[in-house]
Design an enzyme around this catalytic site. Structure first.
Site, mmCIF file in Angstrom:
data_model
loop_
_atom_site.group_PDB
_atom_site.id
_atom_site.type_symbol
_atom_site.label_atom_id
_atom_site.label_comp_id
_atom_site.label_asym_id
_atom_site.label_seq_id
_atom_site.Cartn_x
_atom_site.Cartn_y
_atom_site.Cartn_z
ATOM 1 N N LYS A 13 0.851 -1.205 0.000
ATOM 2 C CA LYS A 13 0.000 0.000 0.000
ATOM 3 C C LYS A 13 0.878 1.245 0.000
ATOM 4 O O LYS A 13 2.051 1.224 0.403
ATOM 5 C CB LYS A 13 -0.926 0.043 1.213
ATOM 6 N N PRO A 95 9.780 -4.689 0.657
ATOM 7 C CA PRO A 95 10.779 -4.551 1.716
ATOM 8 C C PRO A 95 10.127 -4.199 3.060
ATOM 9 O O PRO A 95 9.064 -3.571 3.078
ATOM 10 C CB PRO A 95 11.671 -3.404 1.225
ATOM 11 N N GLY A 97 10.184 -2.288 6.854
ATOM 12 C CA GLY A 97 10.681 -0.991 7.333
ATOM 13 C C GLY A 97 10.625 0.069 6.260
ATOM 14 O O GLY A 97 11.397 1.019 6.252
ATOM 15 N N ALA A 98 9.674 -0.089 5.327
ATOM 16 C CA ALA A 98 9.583 0.833 4.197
ATOM 17 C C ALA A 98 8.280 1.628 4.183
ATOM 18 O O ALA A 98 8.105 2.535 3.380
ATOM 19 C CB ALA A 98 9.732 0.059 2.883
ATOM 20 N N GLY A 99 7.329 1.261 5.065
ATOM 21 C CA GLY A 99 6.045 1.975 5.084
ATOM 22 C C GLY A 99 5.077 1.470 4.038
ATOM 23 O O GLY A 99 4.088 2.137 3.720
ATOM 24 N N GLY A 101 3.532 -1.596 4.199
ATOM 25 C CA GLY A 101 2.529 -2.498 4.779
ATOM 26 C C GLY A 101 2.706 -3.957 4.403
ATOM 27 O O GLY A 101 1.730 -4.717 4.444
ATOM 28 N N GLY A 103 4.101 -6.675 5.837
ATOM 29 C CA GLY A 103 3.729 -7.662 6.858
ATOM 30 C C GLY A 103 2.227 -7.678 7.093
ATOM 31 O O GLY A 103 1.617 -8.734 7.243
ATOM 32 N N SER A 104 1.627 -6.489 7.094
ATOM 33 C CA SER A 104 0.181 -6.375 7.305
ATOM 34 C C SER A 104 -0.586 -7.015 6.152
ATOM 35 O O SER A 104 -1.604 -7.685 6.351
ATOM 36 C CB SER A 104 -0.231 -4.902 7.406
ATOM 37 N N SER A 105 -0.087 -6.796 4.941
ATOM 38 C CA SER A 105 -0.754 -7.351 3.773
ATOM 39 C C SER A 105 -0.649 -8.880 3.761
ATOM 40 O O SER A 105 -1.618 -9.582 3.438
ATOM 41 C CB SER A 105 -0.126 -6.769 2.504
ATOM 42 N N ASP A 137 -2.737 -1.557 10.319
ATOM 43 C CA ASP A 137 -2.891 -1.495 8.858
ATOM 44 C C ASP A 137 -3.523 -2.761 8.275
ATOM 45 O O ASP A 137 -3.854 -2.796 7.089
ATOM 46 C CB ASP A 137 -1.520 -1.325 8.176
HETATM 47 O O1 C5P Z 1 -0.947 -1.383 15.328
HETATM 48 P P1 C5P Z 1 0.482 -1.700 15.081
HETATM 49 O O2 C5P Z 1 0.915 -2.962 15.792
HETATM 50 O O3 C5P Z 1 0.834 -1.732 13.655
HETATM 51 O O4 C5P Z 1 1.314 -0.497 15.718
HETATM 52 C C1 C5P Z 1 2.659 -0.593 16.053
HETATM 53 C C2 C5P Z 1 2.998 0.545 16.999
HETATM 54 O O5 C5P Z 1 2.927 1.785 16.298
HETATM 55 C C3 C5P Z 1 2.050 0.699 18.163
HETATM 56 O O6 C5P Z 1 2.420 -0.111 19.251
HETATM 57 C C4 C5P Z 1 2.175 2.167 18.494
HETATM 58 O O7 C5P Z 1 3.352 2.401 19.237
HETATM 59 C C5 C5P Z 1 2.369 2.791 17.134
HETATM 60 N N1 C5P Z 1 1.123 3.281 16.540
HETATM 61 C C6 C5P Z 1 0.566 4.443 17.053
HETATM 62 N N2 C5P Z 1 -0.590 4.937 16.479
HETATM 63 C C7 C5P Z 1 -1.182 4.319 15.436
HETATM 64 C C8 C5P Z 1 -0.608 3.136 14.908
HETATM 65 C C9 C5P Z 1 0.537 2.650 15.484
HETATM 66 O O8 C5P Z 1 1.081 5.036 17.990
HETATM 67 N N3 C5P Z 1 -2.269 4.862 14.890
#
Ligand code: C5P
Length: 293
Positions: A13, A95, A97-99, A101, A103-105, A137
């Site tokens: 994404k 990749p 750590g790239a933003g 998503g 792992g989420s996908s 995500d």
């Molecule tokens: O929800 P997820 O596990 O992806 O989030 C990882 C970390 O990113 C959370 O533990 C939190 O520290 C931070 N986060 C946040 N606000 C969000 C999404 C993530 O602070 N809306």
């Protein structure tokens, strides 16, 4: 025992806009974003064989701590009494750590496919709840296409398809930590700025593809070369160009095909991937096709 298997895509994404408003009492940050799925994708092969006990194996990729593929499968087997041998073969192209998503996908692809292979029907609200538990995500990837994300990003509303768009993703060799980016940004958030961010975000969404990402401020400070990559994309004709999520990938959408074709060679220090938007019906039919086969 017969085995049911499928090969499913897990698309990446972009955040076409991302505004972080304030830190909430539950520790998460209240955000507004427009999610968009793109053509860059991992591939997951899933094989399910019914058995009296459950085993889950993830192959094909170097050890990923807290692999969301395994976690998603574990949650499904526990909650819906799915018993069997489950083997995943994960081909990573997105990749970490790239933003993007990735792992989420991957996790959402498991949530969409494993119940079908195991012959279980899972109510959409349960699937959404499990997705939210796995990560903010993940719920978006149950739907794909273009969507407005509120709350932690798990409150989702479909948006009309964006016009077909193509561009490039610039992938610098930098792993950006989401947790660290939130921490750095959090210290700077003041409630009075939330209202003006909301106004800007609304204007962006009405206009179409916005390009404002609040994480740029802190992540560009830490990695100034990322700001330079974004500026280079703009000089080459990208509109918009922006970081996605908490970085480090920077995307550029190119309205003009010839400029897009020429842009890739201007980033010798980074990986470059051509991308196009994947709309919701394409996203959903990719899963339907894979699971009917
Ligand atoms: O929800 P997820 O596990 O992806 O989030 C990882 C970390 O990113 C959370 O533990 C939190 O520290 C931070 N986060 C946040 N606000 C969000 C999404 C993530 O602070 N809306």
């Amino acid at each position: 025992m017969s085995t049911r298997s499928a090969r499913v895509p897990a698309y990446a994404k972009l955040n076409l806009g991302l505004r972080i408003l304030y830190k909430r009492p539950d520790g998460y940050h209240e955000l507004r974003t427009v999610f968009q799925t793109i053509s860059l994708a991992d591939t997951i092969d899933i094989a399910f064989t019914r058995r009296n006990s459950t085993s889950i194996r993830v192959e094909g990729t170097p050890e990923i701590a807290d692999n969301l593929v395994e976690k998603a499968a574990r949650r499904l087997t526990e909650e819906f009494s799915i018993k069997g041998e489950i083997v995943f073969h994960l081909k990573k192209r997105i990749p970490t750590g790239a933003g993007l998503g990735g792992g989420s996908s991957d996790a959402a692809a498991v949530l969409l496919s494993l119940p079908a292979l195991a012959g279980k029907t899972v109510p959409p609200d349960r699937l959404h709840a499990i997705a939210t538990e796995l990560g903010s995500d993940v719920p978006f990837f149950l739907h794909g296409g273009t969507a407005l994300g509120l709350g932690r990003g798990e409150e989702l509303y479909p948006l009309p398809d964006m016009p077909a768009a193509q561009g490039i993703l610039v992938l610098p060799n930098i792993h950006s930590s989401t947790v660290e980016a939130y921490k750095a940004l959090s210290a700077r958030l003041i409630t009075t700025s939330a209202q003006s961010k909301l106004s800007n975000f609304q204007a962006d969404v009405w206009r179409g593809i916005g390009g404002s990402n609040d994480f740029e401020e802190v992540v560009f400070e830490q990695h100034p070369q990322l700001r330079e990559l974004k500026q280079r994309l703009i000089r080459l004709g990208a509109s918009p160009a922006a970081m996605t999520g908490s970085g480090s990938a920077i995307f550029g959408i190119f309205p003009e095909a010839d400029k897009r074709a020429g842009a890739a060679r201007h980033f010798p220090e980074a990986g470059v991937v051509p991308i196009r938007f994947i709309n919701r019906s394409r996203y959903q039919s990719a899963f339907q096709r894979a699971l009917l086969a």
